[in-house]
Design a protein around this motif. Structure first.
Motif, PDB file in Angstrom:
ATOM      1  N   ASP A  39      19.011  -5.775   6.237  1.00 30.80           N
ATOM      2  CA  ASP A  39      18.439  -5.318   4.662  1.00 30.80           C
ATOM      3  C   ASP A  39      19.818  -3.994   4.738  1.00 30.80           C
ATOM      4  OD1 ASP A  39      15.945  -6.885   5.002  1.00 30.80           O
ATOM      5  OD2 ASP A  39      14.698  -4.345   5.982  1.00 30.80           O
ATOM      6  N   GLY A  40      20.563  -4.469   5.289  1.00 26.78           N
ATOM      7  CA  GLY A  40      21.335  -4.004   4.367  1.00 26.78           C
ATOM      8  C   GLY A  40      22.231  -2.554   4.539  1.00 26.78           C
ATOM      9  N   HIS A  41      21.579  -2.158   6.099  1.00 29.53           N
ATOM     10  CA  HIS A  41      21.458  -0.966   6.606  1.00 29.53           C
ATOM     11  C   HIS A  41      22.485  -0.933   7.567  1.00 29.53           C
ATOM     12  CE1 HIS A  41      19.194   1.248   3.686  1.00 29.53           C
ATOM     13  NE2 HIS A  41      18.207  -0.037   3.553  1.00 29.53           N
ATOM     14  N   ARG A  42      22.653  -0.120   8.544  1.00 25.93           N
ATOM     15  CA  ARG A  42      23.241  -0.207  10.106  1.00 25.93           C
ATOM     16  C   ARG A  42      22.790   0.513  10.790  1.00 25.93           C
ATOM     17  NH1 ARG A  42      27.583  -1.656  11.760  1.00 25.93           N
ATOM     18  NH2 ARG A  42      27.860  -0.272  13.310  1.00 25.93           N
ATOM     19  N   THR A  43      21.895   0.033  11.561  1.00 24.18           N
ATOM     20  CA  THR A  43      21.359   0.644  12.920  1.00 24.18           C
ATOM     21  C   THR A  43      21.279   0.137  14.343  1.00 24.18           C
ATOM     22  OG1 THR A  43      18.541   0.858  13.069  1.00 24.18           O
ATOM     23  CG2 THR A  43      18.828  -1.915  12.090  1.00 24.18           C
ATOM     24  N   SER A  44      21.067   0.492  14.797  1.00 19.76           N
ATOM     25  CA  SER A  44      20.671  -0.411  16.266  1.00 19.76           C
ATOM     26  C   SER A  44      19.095  -0.755  16.888  1.00 19.76           C
ATOM     27  CB  SER A  44      21.693   0.264  18.089  1.00 19.76           C
ATOM     28  OG  SER A  44      20.767   2.096  17.508  1.00 19.76           O
ATOM     29  N   ALA A  45      19.599  -1.917  17.983  1.00 19.00           N
ATOM     30  CA  ALA A  45      18.073  -1.987  18.343  1.00 19.00           C
ATOM     31  C   ALA A  45      18.597  -2.462  19.942  1.00 19.00           C
ATOM     32  CB  ALA A  45      17.751  -3.570  17.756  1.00 19.00           C
ATOM     33  N   MET A  46      17.462  -2.166  20.335  1.00 19.41           N
ATOM     34  CA  MET A  46      16.754  -2.384  22.311  1.00 19.41           C
ATOM     35  C   MET A  46      16.119  -4.301  21.986  1.00 19.41           C
ATOM     36  SD  MET A  46      17.137   0.098  24.427  1.00 19.41           S
ATOM     37  CE  MET A  46      16.551  -0.058  25.958  1.00 19.41           C
ATOM     38  N   VAL A  47      17.590  -4.845  22.456  1.00 19.17           N
ATOM     39  CA  VAL A  47      17.085  -6.216  22.643  1.00 19.17           C
ATOM     40  C   VAL A  47      16.846  -7.264  23.916  1.00 19.17           C
ATOM     41  CG1 VAL A  47      17.864  -8.912  21.589  1.00 19.17           C
ATOM     42  CG2 VAL A  47      18.586  -6.605  20.596  1.00 19.17           C
ATOM     43  N   PRO A  48      14.866  -6.850  24.477  1.00 22.84           N
ATOM     44  CA  PRO A  48      15.431  -7.805  25.477  1.00 22.84           C
ATOM     45  C   PRO A  48      16.134  -9.229  26.114  1.00 22.84           C
ATOM     46  CG  PRO A  48      12.853  -7.127  24.690  1.00 22.84           C
ATOM     47  CD  PRO A  48      14.199  -6.411  23.414  1.00 22.84           C
ATOM     48  N   HIS A  49      16.338  -9.398  26.992  1.00 23.71           N
ATOM     49  CA  HIS A  49      17.289  -9.926  27.351  1.00 23.71           C
ATOM     50  C   HIS A  49      18.614 -10.293  26.561  1.00 23.71           C
ATOM     51  CE1 HIS A  49      13.158 -12.151  29.389  1.00 23.71           C
ATOM     52  NE2 HIS A  49      12.317 -11.788  27.902  1.00 23.71           N
ATOM     53  N   ALA A  50      18.448  -9.562  25.962  1.00 21.68           N
ATOM     54  CA  ALA A  50      19.763 -10.467  25.061  1.00 21.68           C
ATOM     55  C   ALA A  50      20.897  -9.077  26.199  1.00 21.68           C
ATOM     56  CB  ALA A  50      20.345 -10.087  24.137  1.00 21.68           C
ATOM     57  N   ASP A  51      20.836  -8.380  26.872  1.00 24.51           N
ATOM     58  CA  ASP A  51      20.530  -7.399  27.326  1.00 24.51           C
ATOM     59  C   ASP A  51      21.486  -7.549  28.806  1.00 24.51           C
ATOM     60  OD1 ASP A  51      18.737  -7.071  28.035  1.00 24.51           O
ATOM     61  OD2 ASP A  51      18.896  -4.559  28.476  1.00 24.51           O
TER      62      ASP A  51
END
Length: 137
Positions: A39-51
């Motif tokens: 939504d136009g905002h920089r953030t970070s996320a934990m993404v199960p399996h992608a890591d």
């Protein structure tokens, strides 16, 4: 240090976890999060399996957050044979960053063009007016 700064503004935080527990949890997040634009905002996320994808350069995949699907997606940039490992690129980094952030080092950490991010070019010269110029150059 972040732990002590948090404890200053939220004194009960120290009762929830010790400094050692905080460092462990922080490194879990730092070594596994993905920087995203949502939504136009920089953030970070934990993404199960992608890591769980191992690092490889040049990159074979790209990842993004798809607004219309409200989903994190990984897309291949080339054909990957059936049964082959799918890699992610953790980016062009020197080995001390790989070791600190992800717990590994790359044996031959060179880009396709031969550039090695482990090396830093330094231009050294001797001042021609130095009385020992002849011995130093």
């Amino acid at each position: 240090n972040d732990y002590h700064a948090i404890c200053k503004v939220a004194p009960d935080f120290g009762d929830l976890c010790t400094l050692e527990e905080f460092k462990w949890a922080r490194m879990c997040v730092c070594s596994r999060n993905f920087g995203l634009q949502i939504d136009g905002h920089r953030t970070s996320a934990m993404v199960p399996h992608a890591d769980m994808l191992n690092h490889y350069r040049p990159r074979e995949t790209k990842w993004t957050f798809e607004e219309d699907r409200q989903a994190f997606t990984i897309t291949t940039l080339q054909g990957i044979p059936s049964g082959a490992q799918v890699y992610d690129s953790y980016g062009q980094k020197c080995n001390h960053r790989f070791l600190l952030n992800y717990g590994f080092a790359v044996e031959d950490n060179r880009e396709i063009d031969g550039f090695c991010p482990n090396e830093v070019p330094i231009d050294l010269s001797v001042d021609p007016n130095d009385p020992l110029y002849g011995k130093k150059s």
